[in-house]
Scaffold this active site. Sequence first.
Site, PDB file in Angstrom:
ATOM      1  N   ILE A  43       5.181  10.719   2.773  1.00  0.00           N
ATOM      2  CA  ILE A  43       3.862  10.178   3.073  1.00  0.00           C
ATOM      3  C   ILE A  43       3.574   9.077   2.063  1.00  0.00           C
ATOM      4  CG2 ILE A  43       1.393  10.627   2.935  1.00  0.00           C
ATOM      5  CD1 ILE A  43       3.925  13.099   4.343  1.00  0.00           C
ATOM      6  N   GLU A  69      -7.713  -2.740  -7.426  1.00  0.00           N
ATOM      7  CA  GLU A  69      -8.105  -2.796  -6.024  1.00  0.00           C
ATOM      8  C   GLU A  69      -7.897  -4.188  -5.436  1.00  0.00           C
ATOM      9  OE1 GLU A  69     -11.369   0.488  -4.813  1.00  0.00           O
ATOM     10  OE2 GLU A  69     -12.151  -1.265  -5.845  1.00  0.00           O
ATOM     11  N   LYS A 108      -1.212   0.743   0.621  1.00  0.00           N
ATOM     12  CA  LYS A 108      -1.305   0.111  -0.706  1.00  0.00           C
ATOM     13  C   LYS A 108       0.064  -0.168  -1.303  1.00  0.00           C
ATOM     14  CE  LYS A 108      -5.824   2.151  -1.615  1.00  0.00           C
ATOM     15  NZ  LYS A 108      -6.023   2.521  -0.197  1.00  0.00           N
TER      16      LYS A 108
END
Length: 608
Positions: free
Chosen positions: A400, A536, A404
């Site tokens: 998994i 981010e 990102k």
Amino acid sequence: MTYKKRFAFLAVLDSAIVLTSIYVSMIILNIDLTVVKSQALLVTALTLLLSHHMLGFRSRLYHKAWEYASINELRAIYIVVTISIVVTGIIQFVIFHEIAVRALAITWMLHLLLVGSSRFVWRMFRDSIMKRTKQKRTLIVGAGRAGTMVVRNILKSNDIELFPVGYVDDDPKKYDLDFLGIPVLGNVRNLPSIVEKYKIEQIVIAIPSLSKMELKKIVTECSKTAARTQIIPKIEEIMLGKLSLNSFRDVQENDLLGREPVELDINNLSEKLQGKTILVTGAGGSIGSEICRQISLFKPKKLVLVGHGENSIYQINAELTSLYERDINIVPVIADIQDRERIFEIMEEHIPQVVYHAAAHKHVPLMEFNPKEAIKNNIIGTKIVSEAAGVYGADTFVLISTDKAVNPANVMGATKRCAELIIQELDQQYKTKYVAVRFGNVLGSRGSVVPLFKQQIQNGGPITVTHPEMTRYFMTIPEASKLVIQAGALAQGGEIFVLDMGKPVKIRDLAENLIKLSGYTTEEIGIVYSGIRPGEKMYEELLNENEIFPDQLFPKIHIGKANLAGVKELYWLMDHFGDLGVREIKDRLLTIANMKENKKAAVQAVAN
């Protein structure tokens, strides 16, 4: 009102009714009282009072909840009043040798009318005034069969605290018509103005066959109001008896995706999973636990639940055991994926045919401050589990990963890209088919924005959003878990699977919709922009230009090809990261994770 007070009130009321009935009957018959007639009147009054109260008590006339009065209560009143009059007539005949038939007949009618009226006035008052003041003014979206059924049930039920004011419907033929006495007030586009005009407190979407796109349009209009929005169950759930038409639910964040959920190739999955031994790491997490639930539907022979958190593994084990104890051998295992000896021991004991690797650190800001822990868990832990799967002959290994990992700008994304490199490199060493699945943001998972936003709304606000233009791809927990299982069934080895998640969603829009669907306004809760946090990105990607593969093996699932640039540099970092500082670790991680096969200079830079 307590029973004693209720009994006293009704007894006094009925006494007044009995005396009033006798007095009015005398006026109607124009009876002049003489001494004899006065005695007869006294005997009549006492007899009627005593017999009424005795019969009323015996028939539980004073025990009934008159706010729910119906034909049965009316029958009880009729019997008590009639027998009381008959008893009174018998006593008149025994004492005075005559019966005042006309007077008793009028008294009976008045007695019956006044007692019955006194009881049913309370119900009428409750239904028309008290009940309505407690109920929320409700607008029904959809004046079709489902909408009218909802209104009928609301009007009939005493338990639903809703009062239907009107419908909205996009069919112009229905405008200005009444259905069950409730008018169609306009169409969906007029919904905000209708809510304001009629002081609507609640909206019920009563179109069970809506597509996700149509539902999103309606929800968008609802979110422009301060009314709470709910939706009736799907028609299949109603028909199968799983839920009733009155089982309204709040509009959930899943309804805001604006697309239909991805379906599974059930037949293919049954062949891959039924009767097999399956191992899931991170089995107690949001994604891992849902993967376990979905896998259990296909009746594997054994399901091994591996996790580091004792409580989370206990919970998923208890849940699945209660449902599948007779069908599946469910084995809870407490283990740390960084413990090589323990993981190899587990693989040797259970020999799983399919491994789903969901264990990971995934919180972006936290990993920026803890890059060594991110490497140990997300990279080294993945290497240990994937190598063990290869050594003990697993048929398929599914990692998994995350969106990102595409051109990563943070430690978490970089470690996930490095984890992809690990399994792609191992795919060339073992017979095991190694694949990765990239998720977008999973709605409702631990650490995601939606639970945070909901908590902030419950606390009265404000909601914190990093930037007004930041967008993310979103998927549901069931979609995420289904994608993982589907990827395992489609695996040929070395692929990266990505779900088609439609268009990215602005975090600001998601926050505003959740505020309004919770029954508040953005002014009441407030949105504060805190600025982009370390690591981010404003926009996420699903595949970079070097990974795009032209073919699709399954609808709505994109497949990327392997990019092995940076494997040697990654293994060097895994051996030496303990000796490096935080800044150097982050720099090397990001450099490796962003390497492309055609960028020789970047490879050389890391080697030096």
